[in-house]
Design an enzyme around this catalytic site. Structure first.
Site, short mmCIF file in Angstrom:
data_model
loop_
_atom_site.label_atom_id
_atom_site.label_comp_id
_atom_site.label_asym_id
_atom_site.label_seq_id
_atom_site.Cartn_x
_atom_site.Cartn_y
_atom_site.Cartn_z
N GLU A 1 0.84 -1.07 -0.04
CA GLU A 1 -0.08 0.06 0.16
C GLU A 1 0.92 1.18 -0.02
OE1 GLU A 1 -1.41 3.36 1.29
OE2 GLU A 1 -1.99 2.46 2.94
N CYS B 1 -2.27 8.62 3.26
CA CYS B 1 -2.19 8.28 1.86
C CYS B 1 -3.47 8.41 1.12
CB CYS B 1 -1.74 6.67 1.64
SG CYS B 1 -0.02 6.37 2.00
#
Length: 461
Positions: free
Chosen positions: A234, A268
């Site tokens: 990720e 993020c």
């Protein structure tokens, strides 16, 4: 980078730690391997009992660990406590659901018969020690969303946390031990980034998961590929936040401010690129800028603070470079844009307009409270701008038109599409991205199965 707690609110170094040497790392790898041999045979009920105990302890520690997180990486104290509570929720969710998520599957009778078998089962078995390379921005949540499903599946965990959150890393190891997990089930490796490659190459480490920067992801994926080991990545994100004419502008602007500036924008999945239909651009921009200006920036230990400091001096400098490059290229600063005087690594909530494709801020992730505004003439242009990014983690769409929703869901290149709301992770829903945002999924049944040996068990007639 030294392994140390440096308070980003004032730059003071509070604690430093020596990196573990080869002998200690070797001891922990041996322990992980030995523990896995027995832990893998424990029942889901026993694992769930331990996981619920860990959740309860974390809730009891919420005030204390919240202060540690805030001290180490600058998250406002209320957000730090909320992160701890979210972790406890995820632990209980996996304790409740892991057994059913990993239950044996029985293929259709016709397919079993066609294969010549009397019975066929698909069984999910744990892989072994899993290395987790985790970031500082959500130092509890990023770890727990890996650890809870991995431990419930029967794996054991090895945590290499970010070097600026060592106290949080050690706390997590202690938390699982206090809950009753044996010592080798979850271990923190206080090591530098340079040691990750050797650890990942060790045959006893069976898989790896990383949340972090694109360069870090490339390095881990390269080594894992060479060693033929499963990985989940990720990485970065530059999520679009699209506003169409039918949207509730007041609500969209309110959520936009939180979506951009939660955790000082160091997320993020934070919305970063705000793509607004030309018919409502001016009205949205006015509301959005007003909301960004109104945010209270200051001491992260203050209960009323909404935006704390960035986690590091380097992080602030990187953000300033992106803003300065955009301004040189003709971008207009609607608010913020200048670092404040005084100690700490603070940066004000900032909105930039007039962004072009030539600007770095268009291509790169802004890891801080800086938003970019784009004007779109119609839905097609909004989709084009939204997808004009190397990243594809999540996305936000604001519209009351169901036909538009269908188009966005079909055409946006992202691992999630959040309609009339803010991107947020939940243990029941898969989380992850496409393109340079990584691969694989965390959370939900998809996440717990990522580190399982999916085994076909075939019985002859």
């Amino acid at each position: 980078m030294p392994i140390a707690t440096v308070n980003p609110a004032n730059g003071e170094t509070l604690k430093t730690y020596e990196a573990m040497g080869e002998e200690e790392v070797e001891r922990r790898l041996r322990l992980a391997q030995a523990t896995f041999r027995t832990y893998r045979t424990t029942s889901f009920d026993e694992r769930a009992r331990l996981m619920r105990k860990a959740a309860g302890l974390l809730e009891e520690d919420q005030q204390e660990i919240g202060r540690v997180v805030t001290t180490e990486m600058g998250k406002p104290i209320r957000q730090a406590r909320a992160e701890a509570a979210k972790c406890a929720k995820a632990m209980r969710w996996y304790a409740d659901h892991a057994g059913e998520l990993l239950a044996d599957e029985e293929p259709a009778d016709a397919d079993v018969k066609d294969s010549g078998a009397s019975r066929v089962r698909v069984r999910y078995r744990p892989l072994g020690p899993v290395l987790a390379v985790m970031p500082w921005n959500f130092p509890l949540w990023q770890v727990v969303r890996f650890a809870a499903p991995a431990l419930m599946a029967g794996n054991v965990g090895l945590l290499k946390h970010a070097s600026n959150v060592p106290q949080t890393a050690l706390y997590l190891e202690d938390l699982f031990h206090r809950a009753g997990f044996t010592e080798g089930c979850f271990q923190t490796l206080l090591v530098g980034s340079a040691q990750v490659d050797d650890i990942l190459r060790d045959e006893r480490v069976r898989a790896a998961t990383l949340t972090g920067s694109e360069p870090a992801g490339r390095a881990v994926a390269s080594t894992a590929g060479e060693m033929v080991k499963k990985t989940v990545l990720e990485l970065g994100g530059s999520d679009p936040f699209v506003v169409m004419p039918s949207a509730d502008l007041d609500r969209a602007a309110e959520v936009a401010v939180n979506a951009r500036c939660q955790n000082a924008g160091q997320s993020c999945i934070a919305a970063k690129r705000f793509i607004v239909h030309t018919d409502v651009y001016d009205a949205f921009a006015e509301r959005f800028v007003q909301g960004m200006r109104a945010l209270r920036t200051g001491d992260p230990m203050d209960e009323e603070t909404q935006v704390g400091p960035l986690s590091s001096e380097r992080g602030r400098a990187d953000l300033e470079e992106l803003v300065d490059d955009a301004v040189r290229g003709g971008a207009k600063v609607l608010c913020g844009g200048e670092r404040p005087d005084g100690p700490g690594w603070y940066y004000p909530p900032t909105v930039l307009a007039g962004i072009t494709r030539e600007m770095r801020v268009h291509r790169e992730e802004t890891f801080g409270p800086v938003a970019t505004l784009y004007r779109a003439g119609d839905l097609d242009e909004a989709v084009l701008v939204a997808n004009d990014s190397p990243f594809g983690l999540s996305s936000n769409v604001w519209t009351r038109d169901e036909a538009e929703v269908d188009r966005f869901v079909r055409d946006l290149e992202a691992g999630g599409v959040y309609v009339n709301g803010m991107t947020a992770s939940h243990p029941a829903f898969p989380f992850g991205g496409v393109k340079r945002s990584g691969y694989g999924r965390e959370l939900s049944g998809h996440g717990i199965r990522e580190f399982c040996n999916i085994t076909t068990v075939w019985h002859g007639a």
